[in-house]
Motif scaffolding. Sequence first.
Motif, short mmCIF file in Angstrom:
data_model
loop_
_atom_site.label_atom_id
_atom_site.label_comp_id
_atom_site.label_asym_id
_atom_site.label_seq_id
_atom_site.Cartn_x
_atom_site.Cartn_y
_atom_site.Cartn_z
N LEU A 125 0.82 -1.20 0.00
CA LEU A 125 0.00 0.00 0.00
C LEU A 125 0.86 1.26 0.00
O LEU A 125 0.53 2.25 -0.67
CB LEU A 125 -0.93 0.00 1.21
N LEU A 126 1.97 1.23 0.73
CA LEU A 126 2.89 2.37 0.71
C LEU A 126 3.47 2.58 -0.68
O LEU A 126 3.58 3.71 -1.16
CB LEU A 126 4.02 2.16 1.72
N ARG A 127 3.86 1.48 -1.32
CA ARG A 127 4.41 1.59 -2.67
C ARG A 127 3.40 2.22 -3.62
O ARG A 127 3.74 3.05 -4.46
CB ARG A 127 4.84 0.21 -3.16
N GLU A 128 2.12 1.86 -3.47
CA GLU A 128 1.08 2.44 -4.31
C GLU A 128 0.88 3.92 -4.01
O GLU A 128 0.71 4.74 -4.92
CB GLU A 128 -0.23 1.68 -4.11
N ARG A 129 0.90 4.28 -2.73
CA ARG A 129 0.72 5.69 -2.36
C ARG A 129 1.85 6.55 -2.92
O ARG A 129 1.62 7.61 -3.52
CB ARG A 129 0.69 5.84 -0.84
N VAL A 130 3.08 6.10 -2.72
CA VAL A 130 4.23 6.87 -3.19
C VAL A 130 4.24 6.93 -4.71
O VAL A 130 4.53 7.97 -5.31
CB VAL A 130 5.54 6.26 -2.64
N GLY A 131 3.92 5.82 -5.36
CA GLY A 131 3.86 5.81 -6.81
C GLY A 131 2.82 6.77 -7.34
O GLY A 131 3.02 7.41 -8.39
N ALA A 132 1.68 6.88 -6.65
CA ALA A 132 0.64 7.80 -7.10
C ALA A 132 1.10 9.25 -7.03
O ALA A 132 0.61 10.10 -7.77
CB ALA A 132 -0.62 7.61 -6.24
N LEU A 133 2.06 9.55 -6.15
CA LEU A 133 2.61 10.90 -6.04
C LEU A 133 3.81 11.11 -6.96
O LEU A 133 4.41 12.18 -6.95
CB LEU A 133 3.04 11.17 -4.59
N GLY A 134 4.15 10.10 -7.77
CA GLY A 134 5.28 10.22 -8.68
C GLY A 134 6.62 9.98 -8.02
O GLY A 134 7.66 10.35 -8.57
N GLY A 135 6.61 9.32 -6.86
CA GLY A 135 7.85 9.09 -6.13
C GLY A 135 8.39 7.68 -6.30
O GLY A 135 7.90 6.90 -7.12
N GLU A 136 9.42 7.37 -5.50
CA GLU A 136 10.07 6.06 -5.54
C GLU A 136 10.04 5.46 -4.15
O GLU A 136 10.19 6.16 -3.14
CB GLU A 136 11.51 6.20 -6.03
N PHE A 137 9.88 4.14 -4.09
CA PHE A 137 9.79 3.46 -2.80
C PHE A 137 10.51 2.12 -2.88
O PHE A 137 10.43 1.42 -3.91
CB PHE A 137 8.33 3.23 -2.43
N SER A 138 11.21 1.78 -1.82
CA SER A 138 11.90 0.49 -1.76
C SER A 138 11.91 0.01 -0.32
O SER A 138 11.91 0.79 0.62
CB SER A 138 13.34 0.60 -2.29
N ALA A 139 11.88 -1.31 -0.16
CA ALA A 139 11.91 -1.92 1.17
C ALA A 139 12.51 -3.30 1.04
O ALA A 139 12.21 -4.03 0.09
CB ALA A 139 10.52 -1.99 1.78
N GLY A 140 13.38 -3.66 1.96
CA GLY A 140 13.99 -4.98 1.92
C GLY A 140 15.12 -5.12 2.92
O GLY A 140 15.48 -4.18 3.64
N ARG A 141 15.68 -6.32 2.93
CA ARG A 141 16.78 -6.59 3.84
C ARG A 141 18.06 -5.93 3.36
O ARG A 141 18.31 -5.82 2.16
CB ARG A 141 17.00 -8.10 3.97
#
Length: 398
Positions: A365-381
């Motif tokens: 859901l965070l990835r979708e929110r940030v993408g909707a604002l034209g941003g970039e998102f990443s999460a992982g080990r």
Amino acid sequence: MHEQVDGGFGAWYRRHRWWTDPVGMALLAIVMAALGFRGIWGPFSILPEPFSPWWSLVLALPACALALAKRRMPTTVLVLVTLLFVIDLLTVGGLGTLVVLLDVLWTAAFLAGPHGRRVLLGLLGASTILLFLAAWLFTDVRFPVAFLIGVQFGAIFGTDYWWAVAVSQAHELAELHRQRAEEAAAVAERDRVEAVQRERETMARELHDVVAGHVMAMAIRAEAALSMEPDRTTDRDALRAVRDAGLDAHGALRSMISVLRRGNGSLTPTPRWSDLAGIVQEAERTGLRIRFTAGELPDLGAGPEQAVVRIVREALTNCIRHASGAEVDITIEGDGAGVRVGVHSRGGVASAAAAHGDEGWGLQLLRERVGALGGEFSAGRVADGWSVEGRIPVEVRA
């Protein structure tokens, strides 16, 4: 009852008119012959002496038989009935072939396309002129009478043609409106489905962001209290935290239910920059060791500001769930055209409540929110733990 009978007869007639119309015209021709109608086209007749009106049926009845195929072969039937009408015109001069010709012409004009109608109109005009010239040049009638004959012929057949074209165009217009209505209904249904889907997605976000977080916090605090030796002070603190989280979840649920019933308002209060301190303090009470750093930031605007707060909250919730007692670094800084937020955790152990997690829905859901604002998102080990990062563009305001 009378309306039902009329409706039933009308439906029956529409289904069977392909044969009832020719039969009716045949009966009309017989009645006219019995009444003695003949010689109505007297100036054109080539017969030398009076004759019986029953001879008109020799041409009228075959014309009625041809009318049975007028919808399957409109052009062929029109040509053959026209030939019978010309023979009738030059001989007995009955009304039967005229009535059939009008009916067949109407059907041909109704079924014809734009090109076919132009051809029929041209032929009608030429026939009118030809009939006028024939009456004037080859009969003993004077010019005014010949002109009147041509006008009558043109008026009768022109009106028949115009009526057929008008009805056909009305049907075409009705069909066009029907198609547009169906298309509009399909678009409305698609919009309704999309609106329902958007509403479900909004509900899923709100349930995850608010209610699920509070419920999971209750489970984690209860688990922490159960894992320690009984102590009145710590137990009461845990119960108080569980109570507060339960009240927050209850308030969020009441807000969502109220909005769904009334159809307006916001499902839950949107997170703001001022909420960050409380989010961090709540996470520290669960045992996380947090270092929070925020540089000078531009005016983010509502959307980017909410996204930053949601990233921090979701990352800390995951740390509580999967890395209890971890060290967490939170960094928020501007980079000219946007804002960067990073949450990095090291160490910690997973709580028992983590087994009932949301299977990564929060990060999605965070990835979708940030993408909707034209941003970039990443999460992982990462090498020493877990990292959540996001960059959100910010519109520069004058």
